[in-house]
Scaffold this motif. Structure first.
Motif, PDB file in Angstrom:
ATOM      1  N   GLN A  20       0.808  -1.110  -0.093  1.00 40.43           N
ATOM      2  CA  GLN A  20       0.112  -0.100  -0.047  1.00 40.43           C
ATOM      3  C   GLN A  20       0.925   1.182   0.006  1.00 40.43           C
ATOM      4  OE1 GLN A  20      -2.662  -1.657   3.328  1.00 40.43           O
ATOM      5  NE2 GLN A  20      -4.014  -0.399   2.086  1.00 40.43           N
ATOM      6  N   TRP A 124      -1.140  -9.622   2.889  1.00 42.29           N
ATOM      7  CA  TRP A 124      -1.838 -10.042   1.695  1.00 42.29           C
ATOM      8  C   TRP A 124      -1.080 -10.239   0.408  1.00 42.29           C
ATOM      9  CZ3 TRP A 124      -6.297  -5.925   2.185  1.00 42.29           C
ATOM     10  CH2 TRP A 124      -6.717  -6.267   3.681  1.00 42.29           C
ATOM     11  N   ASN A 169      -1.726 -10.606   8.782  1.00 43.84           N
ATOM     12  CA  ASN A 169      -2.786  -9.375   8.605  1.00 43.84           C
ATOM     13  C   ASN A 169      -4.173  -9.963   8.105  1.00 43.84           C
ATOM     14  OD1 ASN A 169      -3.620  -6.604   9.360  1.00 43.84           O
ATOM     15  ND2 ASN A 169      -4.202  -6.958   6.963  1.00 43.84           N
ATOM     16  N   GLU A 170      -5.148 -10.037   9.110  1.00 40.56           N
ATOM     17  CA  GLU A 170      -6.385 -10.403   8.553  1.00 40.56           C
ATOM     18  C   GLU A 170      -6.716 -11.255   7.704  1.00 40.56           C
ATOM     19  OE1 GLU A 170      -8.094  -6.740   7.072  1.00 40.56           O
ATOM     20  OE2 GLU A 170      -7.902  -5.702   9.149  1.00 40.56           O
ATOM     21  N   CYS A 173      -9.478 -11.505   5.239  1.00 41.01           N
ATOM     22  CA  CYS A 173      -9.484 -10.793   4.083  1.00 41.01           C
ATOM     23  C   CYS A 173      -8.907 -11.743   2.913  1.00 41.01           C
ATOM     24  CB  CYS A 173      -9.012  -9.626   4.125  1.00 41.01           C
ATOM     25  SG  CYS A 173     -10.099  -8.195   5.157  1.00 41.01           S
ATOM     26  N   LEU A 177     -12.141 -12.577   0.627  1.00 38.97           N
ATOM     27  CA  LEU A 177     -12.189 -11.598  -0.452  1.00 38.97           C
ATOM     28  C   LEU A 177     -11.276 -12.162  -1.792  1.00 38.97           C
ATOM     29  CD1 LEU A 177     -12.129  -8.525   1.516  1.00 38.97           C
ATOM     30  CD2 LEU A 177     -14.028  -9.683   0.897  1.00 38.97           C
ATOM     31  N   GLN A 183     -12.868 -10.161  -4.753  1.00 36.55           N
ATOM     32  CA  GLN A 183     -12.590  -8.668  -4.943  1.00 36.55           C
ATOM     33  C   GLN A 183     -11.254  -8.293  -4.697  1.00 36.55           C
ATOM     34  OE1 GLN A 183     -15.567  -8.408  -1.942  1.00 36.55           O
ATOM     35  NE2 GLN A 183     -16.165  -6.452  -2.652  1.00 36.55           N
ATOM     36  N   PHE A 184     -10.467  -9.247  -4.107  1.00 38.42           N
ATOM     37  CA  PHE A 184      -9.157  -9.179  -3.811  1.00 38.42           C
ATOM     38  C   PHE A 184      -8.257 -10.269  -4.367  1.00 38.42           C
ATOM     39  CE2 PHE A 184      -8.946  -6.625   0.839  1.00 38.42           C
ATOM     40  CZ  PHE A 184      -9.526  -5.473   0.175  1.00 38.42           C
ATOM     41  N   ASN A 239      -9.423  -9.792  12.404  1.00 39.84           N
ATOM     42  CA  ASN A 239     -10.365  -8.799  11.918  1.00 39.84           C
ATOM     43  C   ASN A 239     -11.883  -9.377  11.845  1.00 39.84           C
ATOM     44  OD1 ASN A 239     -10.039  -9.755   9.512  1.00 39.84           O
ATOM     45  ND2 ASN A 239     -11.132  -7.877   8.538  1.00 39.84           N
ATOM     46  N   LEU A 243     -19.443  -6.621   7.354  1.00 42.04           N
ATOM     47  CA  LEU A 243     -18.776  -5.517   6.949  1.00 42.04           C
ATOM     48  C   LEU A 243     -17.793  -4.716   8.212  1.00 42.04           C
ATOM     49  CD1 LEU A 243     -21.755  -4.288   5.207  1.00 42.04           C
ATOM     50  CD2 LEU A 243     -19.654  -5.114   3.857  1.00 42.04           C
ATOM     51  N   VAL A 356     -17.772   2.198   1.871  1.00 39.20           N
ATOM     52  CA  VAL A 356     -19.241   1.712   1.905  1.00 39.20           C
ATOM     53  C   VAL A 356     -19.481   0.693   3.185  1.00 39.20           C
ATOM     54  CG1 VAL A 356     -19.985   1.593  -0.595  1.00 39.20           C
ATOM     55  CG2 VAL A 356     -18.838  -0.180   0.297  1.00 39.20           C
ATOM     56  N   GLU A 385      -4.710  -1.952  14.142  1.00 40.24           N
ATOM     57  CA  GLU A 385      -5.303  -0.886  13.165  1.00 40.24           C
ATOM     58  C   GLU A 385      -6.484  -0.239  13.687  1.00 40.24           C
ATOM     59  OE1 GLU A 385      -5.956  -2.348   9.051  1.00 40.24           O
ATOM     60  OE2 GLU A 385      -3.953  -3.345   9.132  1.00 40.24           O
ATOM     61  N   TRP A 435      -4.643   3.531  11.924  1.00 37.50           N
ATOM     62  CA  TRP A 435      -4.663   3.333  10.139  1.00 37.50           C
ATOM     63  C   TRP A 435      -4.846   4.588   9.650  1.00 37.50           C
ATOM     64  CZ3 TRP A 435      -2.387  -0.432   7.343  1.00 37.50           C
ATOM     65  CH2 TRP A 435      -2.343  -0.527   6.131  1.00 37.50           C
ATOM     66  N   GLU A 442      -5.596   1.843  -1.437  1.00 34.92           N
ATOM     67  CA  GLU A 442      -6.738   1.077  -0.701  1.00 34.92           C
ATOM     68  C   GLU A 442      -7.143  -0.044  -1.600  1.00 34.92           C
ATOM     69  OE1 GLU A 442      -7.358   1.128   2.225  1.00 34.92           O
ATOM     70  OE2 GLU A 442      -9.375   0.517   2.204  1.00 34.92           O
ATOM     71  N   TRP A 443      -6.163  -0.828  -1.823  1.00 35.19           N
ATOM     72  CA  TRP A 443      -6.467  -2.209  -2.464  1.00 35.19           C
ATOM     73  C   TRP A 443      -7.532  -1.950  -3.613  1.00 35.19           C
ATOM     74  CZ3 TRP A 443      -3.071  -5.010  -0.996  1.00 35.19           C
ATOM     75  CH2 TRP A 443      -2.345  -4.870   0.594  1.00 35.19           C
ATOM     76  N   PHE A 451      -7.171   7.118   3.924  1.00 36.07           N
ATOM     77  CA  PHE A 451      -7.097   6.736   5.452  1.00 36.07           C
ATOM     78  C   PHE A 451      -5.966   7.321   6.224  1.00 36.07           C
ATOM     79  CE2 PHE A 451     -10.217   3.214   4.225  1.00 36.07           C
ATOM     80  CZ  PHE A 451     -10.610   3.201   5.557  1.00 36.07           C
TER      81      PHE A 451
END
Ligand code: GBH
Length: 484
Positions: A20, A124, A169-170, A173, A177, A183-184, A239, A243, A356, A385, A435, A442-443, A451
């Motif tokens: 990032q 990630w 990390n997470e 996700c 995702l 989406q990722f 996490n 959402l 969102v 974070e 964060w 932002e991915w 952020f």
């Protein structure tokens, strides 16, 4: 003035992640990660963005350190790009000295500036070669060995300079995702309009299982060969998607909604937390997923259980939860619930942001800290974070951009909730990373969503400009942390 209640050694600072912020995507021998290749597929990232340049932090370590000092931070959480260290990723592939030395130097520089490095090994960005070679986390045996090898390279290179290690990390996700919604990166999904490959009913659970075993293998390696002499701690960061993280019932008078709240957290957080603290998956997940959720062998369970020196918690927001009737869809990963922003009487959980999924609800942070602490027997928690975007921030003019009062309010609310959890509920919280230090990539949302507590001018040579929140966060901690 609030009461100074946090201990003098409370560790606070800012967080980022390699892909990032770093840029320099092909310098000094770095090879592609799955995010480099994913960004090249048209339509996957807003505005066709990528981390090729990002904040250019690879070349601006001194500038970033100067910002951290200016903001009065005590720690910096950042992540290592695995494909800088071992470009092809695997345990028989060569180590890239240049990439490794970059981070060794950075850690030396942070420490020389009086900043505590908190290192995430995996945020990630899996080396793309491992994805091509054996499907990455889909091949448990290979992935676990390759991750352990990479982790060992890092432990050895850093020695006693690093006291805080985060394996993943997470993982939620990366698993959901990356392998269910697509989406990722690597974008696998059952939805054939989005990807020609993937099975969202099975793959995310296999991937999650691999993460747990790889985490346990790295922890075992650290405890066996490094911890005693280097004196650090190691854990994982979880996490609570999707959402948000905390849950409130859509209808508090409906016991099935109340129950659904816990189930949603179990599917998001306890998927990883329960094996680490109890050696097994939550019953609610086994019940819904059956044999699609892998089983631990006795030996695996024993290795995963107890594999956290601390609990790393990422936290952003909350939702209202409504139970769903009937059998869960085979692709469901929520625990068969509806995730909402409004409750039965039409109250909103929080105001809108640019993201969102994100509506601030600070009291949910205090509640989740207690919920997790109760479930896992009072583990030491580091918040790794917490932060927010601002609706329309990217469209503001320069002066307005630096006046991020909404973000200041967010931090006041959330850090206040943390202090209540510490002070009134007795939760063992020892650190907090906001964060993020910088606006960054932002991915899938590209550069539109910001952020940072620092504005990064992407069209003006990546120049950094502190926002109001950068100072406010220091003021908040100064007032809460005891001087003696
Ligand atoms: C963190 O994840 C990440 O660790 C960090 O890298 C990231 O920059 C930061 O949050 C801010 O997003 O749009 O409905 O598909 C927090 C979890 C990951 C929450 C992506 C929202 C997409 C939900 N976020 N997720 S949705």
């Amino acid at each position: 003035m609030p009461d100074a209640v946090l201990p003098k050694d409370f560790l606070w600072g800012f967080a980022t992640a390699s892909y990032q912020v770093e840029g320099a995507s092909h310098e000094d021998g770095r090879a592609d990660s799955i995010w480099d290749t994913f960004c090249r597929i048209p339509g996957k990232v807003a505005d066709g963005g990528s981390g090729d340049v990002a904040c250019d932090s690879y070349h601006r370590t001194q500038e970033d350190i100067a910002l951290l000092k200016q903001y009065r931070a005590k720690a910096y959480r950042f992540s290592i790009s695995w494909s800088r260290i071992i470009p092809l990723g695997g345990r028989s592939d060569p180590v890239n000295e240049k990439g490794l030395q970059h981070y060794v130097q950075f850690v030396d520089d942070l420490r020389a500036a009086g900043l505590e490095p908190v290192i995430t090994l995996f945020h990630w960005d899996l080396p793309d070669e491992l994805h091509k070679r054996y499907g990455g986390m889909l091949s448990k045996g290979e992935f676990v060995k390759d991750f352990e090898n990479y982790a060992r390279v890092m432990f050895k290179a850093m020695g006693s300079k690093v006291k805080f290690w985060i394996t993943f990390n997470e993982p939620w996700c990366s698993s959901i995702l990356g392998y269910s919604t697509g989406q990722f990166a690597p974008g696998r999904t059952s939805d054939r309009t989005k990807s020609s490959e993937g099975d969202g009913g099975r793959e995310p659970w296999i991937v999650g299982h691999s993460f747990l075993l790889a985490h346990a293998a790295a922890v075992k390696a650290y405890r066996g060969d490094f911890k005693d002499k280097d004196g650090g701690k190691i854990g994982i960061t979880l996490n609570g998607e999707l959402l948000g993280d905390w849950t409130e019932p859509w209808d508090p008078n409906d016991p099935t909604d109340v129950e659904a709240c816990d189930r949603k957290i179990e599917f998001a957080i306890c998927w990883f937390g329960d094996p680490i603290y109890f050696g097994k998956y939550p019953d609610s997940m086994r019940k819904q997923l059956g044999d699609r959720l892998p089983e631990f062998t006795e030996e695996e369970a024993a290795q995963v259980k107890g594999s956290n020196d601390f609990y790393g918690m990422n936290h952003y927001c909350a939702n209202y939860i409504k139970h769903k009737e009937g059998e869960a869809d085979p692709e469901d990963y929520t625990g068969n619930v509806e995730i909402l922003f409004d409750n039965k009487v039409g109250e909103s959980i929080g105001s809108e942001t640019q993201s969102v999924w994100l509506r601030p609800h600070p009291v949910g942070f205090r509640k989740l800290l207690k919920w997790l602490s109760d479930r896992y027997g009072g583990p030491t928690i580091y918040v790794t974070e917490n932060g927010t975007s601002l609706k329309g921030e990217n469209d503001l003019n320069f002066e307005q951009l630096l006046q991020d009062d909404f973000r200041c309010e967010y931090f006041r609310g959330y850090i206040g909730a943390l202090v209540d959890a510490y002070n009134k509920d007795g939760i063992d919280i020892r650190g907090y990373m906001a964060w993020s230090l910088l606006d960054n990539f932002e991915w899938a949302e590209g550069y539109e969503t910001r952020f940072g507590v620092t504005y990064v001018d992407y069209t003006g040579g990546q120049k950094r400009h502190p926002k109001k929140s950068a100072k406010v966060i220091g003021d908040i901690f100064e007032s809460y942390i005891k001087k003696e």
